[in-house]
Scaffold this active site. Structure first.
Site, PDB file in Angstrom:
ATOM      1  N   ASP A 174       1.599   9.941 -40.319  1.00 27.37           N
ATOM      2  CA  ASP A 174       1.587   9.210 -41.593  1.00 27.37           C
ATOM      3  C   ASP A 174       0.387   8.266 -41.594  1.00 27.37           C
ATOM      4  O   ASP A 174       0.507   7.062 -41.376  1.00 27.37           O
ATOM      5  CB  ASP A 174       2.915   8.434 -41.725  1.00 27.37           C
ATOM      6  CG  ASP A 174       2.979   7.655 -43.025  1.00 27.37           C
ATOM      7  OD1 ASP A 174       2.150   7.936 -43.919  1.00 27.37           O
ATOM      8  OD2 ASP A 174       3.836   6.759 -43.141  1.00 27.37           O
ATOM      9  N   HIS A 207       0.648   9.992   5.117  1.00 27.44           N
ATOM     10  CA  HIS A 207      -0.469   9.793   6.047  1.00 27.44           C
ATOM     11  C   HIS A 207      -1.335   8.629   5.558  1.00 27.44           C
ATOM     12  O   HIS A 207      -1.586   8.523   4.357  1.00 27.44           O
ATOM     13  CB  HIS A 207      -1.312  11.078   6.098  1.00 27.44           C
ATOM     14  CG  HIS A 207      -2.612  10.927   6.822  1.00 27.44           C
ATOM     15  ND1 HIS A 207      -3.832  10.976   6.184  1.00 27.44           N
ATOM     16  CD2 HIS A 207      -2.887  10.722   8.139  1.00 27.44           C
ATOM     17  CE1 HIS A 207      -4.806  10.822   7.082  1.00 27.44           C
ATOM     18  NE2 HIS A 207      -4.265  10.659   8.271  1.00 27.44           N
ATOM     19  N   ASN A 208      -1.790   7.773   6.480  1.00 23.11           N
ATOM     20  CA  ASN A 208      -2.630   6.622   6.100  1.00 23.11           C
ATOM     21  C   ASN A 208      -2.116   5.992   4.803  1.00 23.11           C
ATOM     22  O   ASN A 208      -2.835   5.857   3.813  1.00 23.11           O
ATOM     23  CB  ASN A 208      -4.095   7.052   5.937  1.00 23.11           C
ATOM     24  CG  ASN A 208      -4.742   7.309   7.290  1.00 23.11           C
ATOM     25  OD1 ASN A 208      -4.111   7.133   8.337  1.00 23.11           O
ATOM     26  ND2 ASN A 208      -5.994   7.734   7.282  1.00 23.11           N
ATOM     27  N   GLU A 253       2.633   5.147   7.565  1.00 15.30           N
ATOM     28  CA  GLU A 253       1.704   4.933   8.673  1.00 15.30           C
ATOM     29  C   GLU A 253       0.988   3.596   8.515  1.00 15.30           C
ATOM     30  O   GLU A 253       0.600   3.222   7.411  1.00 15.30           O
ATOM     31  CB  GLU A 253       0.671   6.069   8.701  1.00 15.30           C
ATOM     32  CG  GLU A 253      -0.209   6.003   9.931  1.00 15.30           C
ATOM     33  CD  GLU A 253      -1.169   7.177  10.032  1.00 15.30           C
ATOM     34  OE1 GLU A 253      -1.913   7.206  11.020  1.00 15.30           O
ATOM     35  OE2 GLU A 253      -1.187   8.046   9.136  1.00 15.30           O
ATOM     36  N   ASP A 280      -2.198   1.622  10.348  1.00 15.57           N
ATOM     37  CA  ASP A 280      -3.332   1.597  11.297  1.00 15.57           C
ATOM     38  C   ASP A 280      -3.714   0.155  11.550  1.00 15.57           C
ATOM     39  O   ASP A 280      -4.184  -0.529  10.634  1.00 15.57           O
ATOM     40  CB  ASP A 280      -4.564   2.277  10.670  1.00 15.57           C
ATOM     41  CG  ASP A 280      -4.516   3.779  10.821  1.00 15.57           C
ATOM     42  OD1 ASP A 280      -3.447   4.281  11.167  1.00 15.57           O
ATOM     43  OD2 ASP A 280      -5.542   4.438  10.582  1.00 15.57           O
ATOM     44  N   HIS A 329      -8.587   1.800   7.569  1.00 12.53           N
ATOM     45  CA  HIS A 329      -9.005   3.014   8.268  1.00 12.53           C
ATOM     46  C   HIS A 329     -10.229   2.660   9.103  1.00 12.53           C
ATOM     47  O   HIS A 329     -11.328   2.511   8.569  1.00 12.53           O
ATOM     48  CB  HIS A 329      -9.326   4.124   7.252  1.00 12.53           C
ATOM     49  CG  HIS A 329      -9.317   5.484   7.872  1.00 12.53           C
ATOM     50  ND1 HIS A 329      -9.741   6.610   7.221  1.00 12.53           N
ATOM     51  CD2 HIS A 329      -8.930   5.902   9.094  1.00 12.53           C
ATOM     52  CE1 HIS A 329      -9.609   7.658   8.014  1.00 12.53           C
ATOM     53  NE2 HIS A 329      -9.126   7.248   9.159  1.00 12.53           N
ATOM     54  N   GLU A 333      -0.376   3.203  14.379  1.00 11.98           N
ATOM     55  CA  GLU A 333      -1.568   3.625  15.104  1.00 11.98           C
ATOM     56  C   GLU A 333      -2.251   2.347  15.557  1.00 11.98           C
ATOM     57  O   GLU A 333      -2.785   1.586  14.758  1.00 11.98           O
ATOM     58  CB  GLU A 333      -2.474   4.473  14.207  1.00 11.98           C
ATOM     59  CG  GLU A 333      -3.508   5.190  15.044  1.00 11.98           C
ATOM     60  CD  GLU A 333      -4.351   6.150  14.234  1.00 11.98           C
ATOM     61  OE1 GLU A 333      -5.578   6.085  14.407  1.00 11.98           O
ATOM     62  OE2 GLU A 333      -3.809   6.924  13.440  1.00 11.98           O
TER      63      GLU A 333
END
Length: 755
Positions: A146, A304-305, A334, A336, A349, A383
């Site tokens: 409209d 992961h990570n 995880e 690190d 990382h 880790e």
């Protein structure tokens, strides 16, 4: 219409939202800009624009918002906490992978109106029934089309609308439908007439045909006829009678039909489009599996990570990444850890340009979100690259922040012969890391130095004890501690998930303890699966193992998790931030069992003496292949891929099977030209499934393009064991895994024994 029928617009908070407010949109400490926000008349769409910019504006639907956080509840708002007090700040969190929207109001009252208003609208959207949802959908289209906002729609506006809706229709047919709906012959449709127009447009001949096959008078299905349909077509057996009555009670809109114990075509279509009529067995959506088996008997949703929101080299590390993974039901995250410059360990990382976040903030975030989506245990895969001093600080943070949530002692004080169950570990967080020694006095195991699991692999897997790594029994306790460079405090927090080197399946069978676990790169795991499938399956009945992506996947791409599940690997870690086939498979497997992040492996994958190997499924003692036949009938309201004016999709459906190597297969329909609204294929795709218990089935809809790659429209993935036979709708999901109602495909599924 949907909104006129409800009094949500009379709500004071919603009124504030409709009047509009100037809110600051915050992206960082330095990026804070004023934007004008308001709720549109449909009560669903939030519109905002810069105060100065010309025509540019943005919108999003309340249905895209998952939650509203109050105060300084995001990294961005925490960073400006000194500038703006908590009672002015709030965060809109979206479904899927879309980033948060951080906002600051001018006054606490205005902030509260938006916080409560959005929450009410989310609640209303979630509690709508099928009919209200459809009304809302129609109302949305009416609003969009409209253009001059006079509450009416002329034929020109209707033609435009059909294009927006992905319908290619010749002028004559469109005019015919328009005239049928324009009962007052005024040359335009008001909302009620537009509803009628929409109904004619969405009449489904293919559903009507099925209805006709079972209806004696062609007008309604009597209870017995519906029962017959459920027994014959939907293969519901004994429960058909009771279910027929339940369906009439739930989905029949006409009171008179209900009184007769009958179902009209409208009710029948509503049932087929509902969760009950979906391809996914409703009972498998609930927690239906035995949760009292050892942890090693389950597939575990794993990331992961986890701290990364983007790629592995220069992406942002963020607490939001943990929140998103945990909310998706992820049960293994995880962390690190590296030495921080101020004595506080940081998470990022290592050796890359990814940003850093503080370890203790990560642990606080995990504490807050660990058990929102599931009560079952979360494994913290550590880790560890820290010095002994900062490891001790990590141990203190873990103990202080997590308190009783952190499992630090054996459940019954006994050295375990098998791992405890998810049921016994409910509400607990388990640390997976290196440990000094074991629960037994003398362990036959190789002490390792401080290199992390993923680095072990990069340095070429020590497969057997070496001069540098003498067996543990040759060392005294002091040697062990100095050799391992581990903090005793951190080591003591590891109970059921002790990281160890993998020394081959023979060594594991003779010496390994159930609480020891190894990590494998995707390439090593694939090699082992191919060379020693049966041994890998047996190993995974007793111990946990973790698989992680190759270090070369710097773009955060994923490997296919199916190869790992085929040999019973439990912790198959994927980059949750990356949408695509691999995450579709992960979401598909874990969509069952209440999305709790744990899926029980089938009995032949839990038997320590199993002889199963995915390479030769026919050698299994209870081998029973099945034939899967899928008649792809039609599609409904597929979204436009290309937003260009006038472009309409040419859809095709592909069915993909993932499972043991022999089961990997793909078949697709032909494409339909220029019809995303109600394409009809009526094509049958056939498959033979050798190991049904491991197979996943993925339905993909694409926009055919002869010159380049097809564009993705939507998909839905589910375990073969969760499929309901019969006439079913498949409700499509976006690339991101979020719902895109009412887009669906209508199929007829048949599963038979291979004779």
């Amino acid at each position: 219409m949907a909104l006129e029928g409800s009094c949500i617009q009379d709500d004071l908070d919603v009124k504030v939202m409709m009047a509009g407010s100037t809110l600051r949109k915050v992206k960082s400490r330095s990026w804070k800009k004023q934007r004008h926000f308001r709720l549109l008349e449909d009560g669903m769409t939030i519109w905002y624009k810069s105060r100065w910019a010309g025509k540019g504006h943005s919108t999003f639907s309340v249905t895209e918002v998952e939650a509203v956080r109050e105060g300084h509840q995001s990294e961005v708002l925490l960073s400006i906490a000194e500038e703006f007090s908590a009672d002015l700040c709030f965060t809109l969190v979206f479904h899927g992978r879309q980033g948060n929207l951080d906002l600051v109001a001018e006054s606490p009252e205005e902030a509260q109106a938006w916080i409560q208003g959005v929450r009410k609208l989310i609640h209303r959207a979630q509690t709508m029934d099928e009919k209200e949802r459809l009304d809302q959908w129609v109302w949305d289209w009416f609003q969009k089309a409209d253009k001059n906002k006079d509450g009416k729609m002329n034929f020109k506006e209707v033609r435009k609308l059909l294009k927006m809706m992905n319908v290619e229709m010749n002028e004559e047919h469109a005019l015919h439908l328009f005239t049928m709906a324009d009962k007052s012959q005024s040359g335009s449709l008001e909302i009620e007439q537009f509803v009628h127009f929409y109904k004619i447009l969405t009449q489904r001949d293919e559903v009507w045909k099925v209805f006709q096959d079972y209806s004696g008078d062609g007008e309604k299905l009597m209870l017995e006829e519906l029962e017959n349909f459920l027994r014959v077509e939907q293969q519901e057996g004994e429960q058909s009678a009771q279910h027929a009555q339940e369906l009439i009670d739930s989905y029949e809109p006409s009171e008179s039909a209900k009184k007769e114990g009958a179902m009209s075509l409208d009710g029948f279509q509503m049932y087929l489009c509902s969760q009950q009529g979906s391809i996914f067995k409703p009972e498998h959506r609930d927690l239906y599996q035995d949760m009292s088996q050892p942890l090693s008997h389950y597939f575990i949703s794993s990331s992961h990570n986890t701290y990364l929101l983007e790629n592995q080299l220069r992406g942002q590390s963020s607490l939001e990444a943990y929140i998103q993974a945990l909310k998706r039901g992820c049960r293994c995250v995880e962390v690190d850890c590296w030495d921080g410059s101020d004595g506080e360990p940081v998470v990022y990382h290592g050796h890359t340009l990814t940003s850093k976040i503080v370890f203790k903030d990560v642990i606080s975030t995990i504490k807050e979100y660990a058990f929102k989506a599931s009560d079952f245990p979360v494994i913290l895969s550590l880790e560890n690259h820290c010095s002994v001093e900062q490891q001790t600080i990590m141990a203190e943070h873990l103990s202080q922040i997590l308190g009783d949530m952190l499992l630090t002692t054996l459940l019954d004080g006994q050295v375990p012969q098998q791992l405890p169950s998810p049921q016994e570990l409910k509400g607990k967080i388990l640390l997976k890391a290196k440990k000094i020694g074991g629960f037994e006095d003398c362990l036959d195991e190789t002490m390792t130095d401080e290199v992390s699991d993923e680095e072990d692999i990069a340095n070429g897997d020590a497969e057997s004890p070496t001069v540098e790594n003498p067996p543990a029994e040759c060392m005294n306790e002091n040697d062990k501690i100095s050799k391992s460079k581990l903090s005793r405090q951190l080591s003591d927090l590891v109970v059921y998930c002790k990281s160890v080197h993998f020394h081959g399946f023979d060594h594991a069978r003779l010496h390994a303890k159930c609480y020891e676990m190894s990590s494998f790169s995707e390439s090593k795991a694939k090699r082992l699966a191919k060379e020693a499938g049966t041994e890998f399956v047996q190993y995974n009945t007793r111990q946990l193992c973790r698989i992680y992506p190759s270090g070369l996947r710097t773009d955060s791409s994923n490997y296919n998790p199916q190869d790992m599940w085929n040999v019973g690997c439990q912790i198959v870690a994927l980059n949750f931030q990356t949408a695509g086939l691999e995450m579709d498979l992960n979401d598909g497997l874990f969509r069952q069992n209440h999305c709790c992040g744990y899926v029980l492996k089938h009995d032949f994958m839990r038997d320590g003496n199993t002889q199963f190997t995915p390479e030769k499924p026919e050698e299994r003692k209870d081998y029973r292949p099945l034939r899967l036949s899928i008649q792809v009938i039609s599609g409904q309201q597929l979204p436009k891929v290309n937003q260009k004016e006038g472009s309409i999709v040419d859809p095709l459906v592909r069915v993909e099977i993932y499972g043991v190597p022999q089961d990997q297969a793909k078949e697709e329909t032909s494409h339909i030209n220029n019809n995303g609204f109600n394409p009809v294929w009526n094509e049958t795709l056939n498959f033979i499934i050798h190991t049904p218990e491991l197979a996943l089935v993925r339905f993909v809809v694409e926009d055919y393009d002869k010159a380049s790659r097809n564009d993705f429209i939507g998909q839905f993935t589910l375990p073969f064991t969760c499929i309901q036979a019969g006439y079913r709708h498949i409700h499509l999901l976006s690339k991101d895994g979020t719902a895109i109602p009412p887009a669906s495909i209508f199929v007829n599924v048949s599963i038979t024994e291979l004779t």
